[in-house]
Write a protein that holds these residues in place. Structure first.
Motif, PDB file in Angstrom:
ATOM      1  N   LEU A  80       0.945  -1.380  -0.058  1.00 30.15           N
ATOM      2  CA  LEU A  80       0.011  -0.043   0.169  1.00 30.15           C
ATOM      3  C   LEU A  80       0.980   1.234  -0.008  1.00 30.15           C
ATOM      4  N   LEU A  81       1.770   1.113   0.456  1.00 29.03           N
ATOM      5  CA  LEU A  81       2.868   2.414   0.686  1.00 29.03           C
ATOM      6  C   LEU A  81       3.455   2.687  -0.698  1.00 29.03           C
ATOM      7  N   HIS A  82       3.779   1.712  -1.555  1.00 29.25           N
ATOM      8  CA  HIS A  82       4.014   1.820  -2.976  1.00 29.25           C
ATOM      9  C   HIS A  82       2.879   2.274  -3.663  1.00 29.25           C
ATOM     10  N   GLU A  83       1.814   1.802  -3.431  1.00 30.69           N
ATOM     11  CA  GLU A  83       0.521   2.350  -4.245  1.00 30.69           C
ATOM     12  C   GLU A  83       0.188   3.928  -3.927  1.00 30.69           C
ATOM     13  N   GLU A  84       0.347   4.047  -2.472  1.00 34.08           N
ATOM     14  CA  GLU A  84      -0.410   5.521  -2.007  1.00 34.08           C
ATOM     15  C   GLU A  84       0.688   6.535  -1.951  1.00 34.08           C
ATOM     16  N   ALA A  85       1.846   6.400  -1.757  1.00 35.64           N
ATOM     17  CA  ALA A  85       2.941   7.438  -1.465  1.00 35.64           C
ATOM     18  C   ALA A  85       3.512   8.028  -2.856  1.00 35.64           C
ATOM     19  N   PRO A 140       1.198   8.904   3.054  1.00 31.35           N
ATOM     20  CA  PRO A 140       0.170   8.143   3.744  1.00 31.35           C
ATOM     21  C   PRO A 140       0.694   7.723   4.836  1.00 31.35           C
ATOM     22  N   LEU A 141      -0.387   7.315   5.958  1.00 26.21           N
ATOM     23  CA  LEU A 141      -0.326   6.648   7.137  1.00 26.21           C
ATOM     24  C   LEU A 141      -0.955   5.379   7.133  1.00 26.21           C
ATOM     25  N   ILE A 142      -0.479   4.208   7.215  1.00 25.54           N
ATOM     26  CA  ILE A 142      -1.351   3.103   6.816  1.00 25.54           C
ATOM     27  C   ILE A 142      -1.451   2.121   8.164  1.00 25.54           C
ATOM     28  N   PHE A 143      -2.461   1.899   8.637  1.00 25.85           N
ATOM     29  CA  PHE A 143      -2.840   0.962   9.330  1.00 25.85           C
ATOM     30  C   PHE A 143      -3.366  -0.540   8.745  1.00 25.85           C
ATOM     31  N   VAL A 144      -2.668  -1.507   9.199  1.00 29.14           N
ATOM     32  CA  VAL A 144      -2.893  -2.668   8.479  1.00 29.14           C
ATOM     33  C   VAL A 144      -3.194  -3.782   9.497  1.00 29.14           C
ATOM     34  N   PHE A 145      -3.928  -4.427   9.077  1.00 25.12           N
ATOM     35  CA  PHE A 145      -4.309  -5.870   9.906  1.00 25.12           C
ATOM     36  C   PHE A 145      -4.206  -6.964   9.050  1.00 25.12           C
ATOM     37  N   SER A 146      -4.563  -8.099   9.551  1.00 27.15           N
ATOM     38  CA  SER A 146      -3.854  -9.380   8.987  1.00 27.15           C
ATOM     39  C   SER A 146      -5.016 -10.505   8.843  1.00 27.15           C
ATOM     40  N   PRO A 147      -4.898 -11.464   8.172  1.00 26.36           N
ATOM     41  CA  PRO A 147      -5.742 -12.526   8.183  1.00 26.36           C
ATOM     42  C   PRO A 147      -5.859 -13.376   9.366  1.00 26.36           C
ATOM     43  N   LEU A 148      -5.046 -13.318  10.405  1.00 22.30           N
ATOM     44  CA  LEU A 148      -5.003 -14.218  11.348  1.00 22.30           C
ATOM     45  C   LEU A 148      -5.835 -13.335  12.591  1.00 22.30           C
ATOM     46  N   ILE A 156      -6.344   0.812   6.817  1.00 14.36           N
ATOM     47  CA  ILE A 156      -6.794   2.016   6.936  1.00 14.36           C
ATOM     48  C   ILE A 156      -5.527   2.909   6.213  1.00 14.36           C
ATOM     49  N   VAL A 157      -5.860   3.643   5.506  1.00 20.51           N
ATOM     50  CA  VAL A 157      -4.907   4.620   4.732  1.00 20.51           C
ATOM     51  C   VAL A 157      -5.390   6.055   5.022  1.00 20.51           C
ATOM     52  N   PHE A 158      -4.507   6.656   5.719  1.00 22.09           N
ATOM     53  CA  PHE A 158      -4.724   8.208   6.156  1.00 22.09           C
ATOM     54  C   PHE A 158      -3.911   9.041   5.098  1.00 22.09           C
ATOM     55  N   VAL A 159      -4.704   9.980   4.293  1.00 27.16           N
ATOM     56  CA  VAL A 159      -3.568  10.697   3.652  1.00 27.16           C
ATOM     57  C   VAL A 159      -4.086  12.334   3.871  1.00 27.16           C
ATOM     58  N   GLY A 160      -3.477  13.197   3.489  1.00 27.81           N
ATOM     59  CA  GLY A 160      -3.918  14.628   3.741  1.00 27.81           C
ATOM     60  C   GLY A 160      -3.605  14.818   5.238  1.00 27.81           C
ATOM     61  N   ALA A 161      -4.071  15.979   5.782  1.00 30.61           N
ATOM     62  CA  ALA A 161      -3.954  16.786   6.924  1.00 30.61           C
ATOM     63  C   ALA A 161      -5.292  17.260   7.459  1.00 30.61           C
ATOM     64  N   CYS A 162      -5.174  17.094   8.830  1.00 28.96           N
ATOM     65  CA  CYS A 162      -6.684  17.794   9.329  1.00 28.96           C
ATOM     66  C   CYS A 162      -6.413  19.319   9.626  1.00 28.96           C
ATOM     67  N   ASP A 163      -7.025  20.200   9.452  1.00 26.29           N
ATOM     68  CA  ASP A 163      -6.677  21.709   9.567  1.00 26.29           C
ATOM     69  C   ASP A 163      -6.703  21.943  11.033  1.00 26.29           C
ATOM     70  N   ALA A 164      -7.183  21.060  12.009  1.00 30.75           N
ATOM     71  CA  ALA A 164      -6.850  21.456  13.598  1.00 30.75           C
ATOM     72  C   ALA A 164      -6.919  20.144  13.893  1.00 30.75           C
ATOM     73  N   PRO A 165      -6.094  19.963  15.241  1.00 28.02           N
ATOM     74  CA  PRO A 165      -5.936  18.745  15.825  1.00 28.02           C
ATOM     75  C   PRO A 165      -7.122  17.957  16.217  1.00 28.02           C
ATOM     76  N   SER A 166      -7.159  16.649  15.756  1.00 25.27           N
ATOM     77  CA  SER A 166      -8.437  16.061  15.573  1.00 25.27           C
ATOM     78  C   SER A 166      -8.179  14.398  15.798  1.00 25.27           C
ATOM     79  N   ASP A 167      -9.311  13.986  16.376  1.00 20.83           N
ATOM     80  CA  ASP A 167      -9.565  12.530  16.629  1.00 20.83           C
ATOM     81  C   ASP A 167     -10.281  11.912  15.395  1.00 20.83           C
ATOM     82  N   TRP A 168      -9.847  10.700  15.026  1.00 22.83           N
ATOM     83  CA  TRP A 168     -10.768  10.296  13.827  1.00 22.83           C
ATOM     84  C   TRP A 168     -11.548   9.019  14.545  1.00 22.83           C
TER      85      TRP A 168
END
Lengths: 608, 275
Positions: free
Chosen positions: A41-46, A58-66, A110-122
């Motif tokens: 995903l980093l190849h794809e998104e960065a 990009p900042l990428i949170f990745v899970f797994s099949p197990l 979950i891939v995050f791109v961009g930036a928040c305009d103010a400190p935020s929680d997703w």
């Protein structure tokens, strides 16, 4: 294919909107999950050459099949991004319920791109003003716990310290400054929860395999971790002349005895804990005397790990256990990677000894105030927040020769001159100096190689170790379960077959592991990496060890170069250490690695 | 005439199972002991070691033998090439006693000479004229010769009866040790009560009242058998799989027949070291 959702969420923080992107089955078979999928995903998104702290990164949170199968230690997630410390690929893993609840969101990543305009929680797909900016990750976790499972940054991440962590349930995705990437996006936390489960194709078989692995993981294969924890390394490494001390000037610490876990058992309050879905229980928490600002002392408790203790203890010449445990706790609270914090401070300490830095930290003296300054980026702390490589470059002269780093990442607690198979692993690692993506030290701690003189045998072990790590980190499982496998690739294939319903053979996973290593290397390559950065600090190649059990050990540049040459050949890379054009084309073909394709797969399914 | 000593320690130490240069000898390693014995007796000391054998810091010039497969003659050639003195005494690194008088008696011959003991020429306890020997060693190797005796013969050496150079009661300064038994005998001959220490580290140390045990110098197996049986340190004639053993913090071993020397620290570690 079961076990996967077959899609990821791409969330644009600037636009406050998400899109779901499908993942080809060929990709999931080819790189699995965790670190492998994150690398893809980093190849794809960065964008090529992106500044790691830019919104486009990009900042990428990745899970797994197990994840979610109940297999011991499988509740782990990976975070992947381009590192602001190394400008190379970086992934870091953490164990927590975040992995389980994150996967229940219905995505493999979950891939995050961009930036928040103010400190935020997703929070489950919704951006909200941060409730805890300026506070610790732990406080943030508590404040948002009712909303779901939380991964958050501390003050260091907010201030873009280049070795800031992301943490969840007190466990850190620690290395490479991924917390700074999150901070640069003004994203304080990611909160996940959901009820979209993946099912296993053969639940009974999965249960049987999980039970068998759990039983083996309760035995001698993990006894070191359950009975003593990683702090058992301290005295062992000291006795082998492998304990980096005072910024790698020595490999044997006269104060090691005071920091030995074996000695603490009866002396300090001690409690054991486990990560989510783990039956090993490697977490050993010890009490220490914390000094308050008013001078009063109180007893606190902190998880004690070898890497934190080595970096904030021997590496900085500190032998007071209360001080070292307090420093480890302070790093946790501030969201600092303990290894890079200790390494950078130790480097500054030696600069002080050599008269190259005035008013900085000194060996043997408390680092607590310096950690605060680094996280807040105040005074000298602002420069130390850059990491040892950038700080050395600022100092100029030959300071860089003594900066304890590879590719900008500070070295872990393995002395390369007395662990020469590990030296190779540290030099060639795509993440930088890294003991988690290469466990080559296992060969050094055996009678299979001469640990004081690396050679062709070291090369084979280093490659094998990297491949094993690539698989474990992509499944994702904890390294501490590694010895419970009789045949990692064979048994992992059985697990994946039972979970996914697709046939996996050991050879498929050996191919996947090699592919993941190549993919990571290819990312660095496209970001400008060359063979010159596959090396160790000059000091380690020019100075022999002058004291301790490994006295006389040396690692001449030529010897390391010969091992690296063998490693490149063993990997099938060019003599210059590059993934060949043919292999790149093969990877592109196997995984569909082409930016235009990504746009084709974006669906119109909005995030709920 | 200036005098030098040349210490060869690049051998494989196959029968010993550990590098002889690093074997403990009453507070020093063997190579340190030999160098410190010879240092006061000569003008310079040169040590030749194998390319893959690092040594402790020594008050000597250290040369690396780049062609160890050619045997001791190649080591001699490489060492002789840097000797600046006129005469050079050549010895191995496994000789615990080299009396000053012995050296004096050899050097006084002012040329190539070697003792004969029980019909054998002691080529590694002999004196060579440095410059001529360096040239001759290179020529011999180029001609495919490998034996140090060829070098002595090329230098027209004086053969000396043992009784002429070894005083009554003196040790034979060529009597080294190639096997664990020979080494342990030499240690016991010097101190019958010599001891080593075995330290238990890692999880096995938890709950032990004492984690350091004094043991007589012996083989590793004999030493481990003296420790509490509950530790289960030995299985199938080797160090048990759940442990690692380090000798002196250097060699990581499982072979129970290896010798442990006087004052040596043996560390018993968790097999899963690291991580």
């Amino acid at each position: 294919m079961q076990g996967f959702h077959g899609k990821y969420l791409r969330y644009d923080l600037s636009r406050r909107e998400g899109r779901v992107v499908e993942l080809d089955e060929a990709v999931l078979r080819g790189v699995l999950g965790g670190v492998g999928l994150g690398s893809f995903l980093l190849h794809e998104e960065a964008p090529v050459g992106v500044d790691p702290l830019a919104p486009e990164a990009p900042l990428i949170f990745v899970f797994s099949p197990l994840v979610g199968t109940g297999i011991t230690t499988s509740a782990k997630f990976a975070v992947v991004a381009k590192s602001p410390l190394t400008n190379r690929i970086c992934d870091a893993l953490a164990s927590s319920h975040f992995a389980i609840d994150g996967k229940r969101m219905g995505y493999d990543a979950i891939v995050f791109v961009g930036a928040c305009d103010a400190p935020s929680d997703w929070v489950r797909g919704e951006l909200r003003p941060s409730v805890s900016w300026g506070r610790s990750a732990e406080e943030t976790g508590r404040a948002l716990r009712s909303e779901g499972r939380v991964a958050a940054i501390g003050i260091a991440g907010e201030n873009r310290v280049r070795y800031a962590t992301i943490s969840s349930d007190g466990r850190h995705a620690g290395r490479g400054g991924l917390g700074a990437v999150m901070g640069a996006k003004r994203l304080k936390s990611v909160v996940v929860a959901g009820d979209i489960e993946t099912s296993s194709a053969d639940p009974e078989r999965v249960s049987a395999l999980a039970l068998a692995l759990r039983n083996r993981a309760n035995g001698p294969a993990t006894a070191k971790y359950s009975q003593l924890g990683t702090i058992g390394n301290m005295l062992t490494f000291d006795r082998l002349g492998a304990l980096p001390t005072r910024n790698f000037q020595q490999s044997h610490f006269e104060g090691a005895e005071a920091l030995a876990g074996e000695r603490w058992q009866g002396e300090r309050r001690h409690r054991r804990a486990s990560c989510a879905h783990c039956t090993i229980g490697c977490e050993h928490r010890f009490g220490y005397q914390a000094k308050g600002k008013d001078g009063d002392a109180s007893t606190r408790e902190v998880r004690a790990e070898y890497e934190s203790l080595f970096a904030l203890g021997p590496l900085c010449g500190i032998d007071d256990p209360d001080e070292v445990l307090a420093a480890s706790q302070r790093c946790d609270e501030l969201g600092l990677d303990t290894i890079s914090a200790g390494g950078t401070l130790a480097f500054a300490m030696e600069c002080g000894d050599r008269g190259e830095l005035e008013g900085g930290p000194r060996f043997g003296e408390s680092v607590l105030g310096w950690l605060d300054q680094i996280a807040a980026r105040e005074g000298l702390g602002d420069r130390l927040a850059l990491g040892s490589r950038r700080f050395a470059e600022e100092l100029g002269g030959d300071a860089i020769d003594r900066a304890p780093q590879v590719k900008g990442m500070e070295l872990p607690g393995y002395e390369p001159r007395s662990l020469q198979t590990m030296a190779l692993g540290l030099a060639v690692g795509t993440r930088g100096a890294d003991h988690n993506r290469s466990g080559a030290y296992e060969a050094d701690f055996s009678d299979k190689v001469d640990r004081l003189h690396g050679d062709a045998r070291s090369v084979a072990h280093a490659i094998e170790s990297e491949d094993r790590a690539a698989l474990i980190d992509s499944l994702v499982l904890c390294k501490f379960v590694r010895a419970a496998f009789d045949d990692l690739f064979e048994e992992s294939a059985e697990l994946l077959t039972a979970v996914t319903g697709e046939s996996f053979k050991a050879i498929d996973l050996q191919g996947a592991a090699a592919r993941i290593v190549d993919l990571r290397k290819a990312f660095n390559q496209r970001e400008g990496a060359g063979p010159k950065e596959d090396t160790l600090p000059k000091r380690l190649l020019e100075e022999p060890l002058r004291s301790g059990p490994a006295v006389g050990a040396r690692l001449p540049a030529r010897r390391l170069a010969e091992m690296i040459e063998g490693y490149y050949a063993g990997r099938g890379w060019t003599a210059e250490g590059r993934v060949s054009k043919k292999r790149l084309a093969q990877l592109a073909d196997e995984l569909g690695l082409a930016p235009r394709k990504r746009a084709d797969r974006v669906t119109n399914e909005d995030v709920q | 005439m200036k005098r030098a000593a040349l210490v060869l320690c690049g051998g494989r130490s196959k029968r010993m199972g550990r590098a002889k240069a690093w074997l403990p000898w009453f507070g020093q390693t063997m190579v340190e002991h030999v160098v410190s014995t010879l240092g006061p007796l000569v003008d310079e000391v040169v040590v030749v070691t194998a390319a893959d054998l690092d040594l402790p810091p020594l008050p000597a010039q250290v040369v690396r033998d780049q062609e160890a497969e050619l045997g001791p003659l190649a080591g001699l050639r490489d060492g002789l090439a840097v000797v600046e003195s006129d005469l050079v005494f050549v010895t191995g690194t496994d000789v615990p006693e080299i009396p000053a008088g012995y050296l004096e008696r050899l050097f006084s011959r002012e040329g190539a000479c070697a003792p004969i003991s029980e019909g054998h020429v002691q080529v590694l306890s002999a004196v060579y004229p440095a410059r001529a020997a360096a040239e001759a060693a290179a020529s011999l190797l180029a001609a495919g010769k490998r034996r140090p005796l060829d070098l002595l013969e090329a230098l027209d050496y004086q053969a000396i009866e043992e009784s002429e150079v070894v005083a009554p009661g003196e040790a034979r300064p060529w009597q080294g040790f190639n096997t664990p038994e020979a080494y342990l005998s030499a240690v016991r001959a010097r101190d019958i009560d010599a001891t080593a220490q075995v330290e238990i580290l890692g999880r096995a140390a938890i709950g032990l009242e004492e984690s350091i045990f004094d043991v007589p110098v012996s083989t590793l197996g004999e030493a481990l058998r003296r420790l509490p049986a509950s530790l289960e340190l030995i299985e199938d004639g080797r160090v048990a799989q759940s442990y690692l053993v380090s000798l002196g913090g250097r060699d990581v071993v499982r072979d129970l027949d290896l010798p442990i020397g006087p004052g040596e620290r043996v560390s018993v570690l968790d097999a899963l070291a690291g991580g």
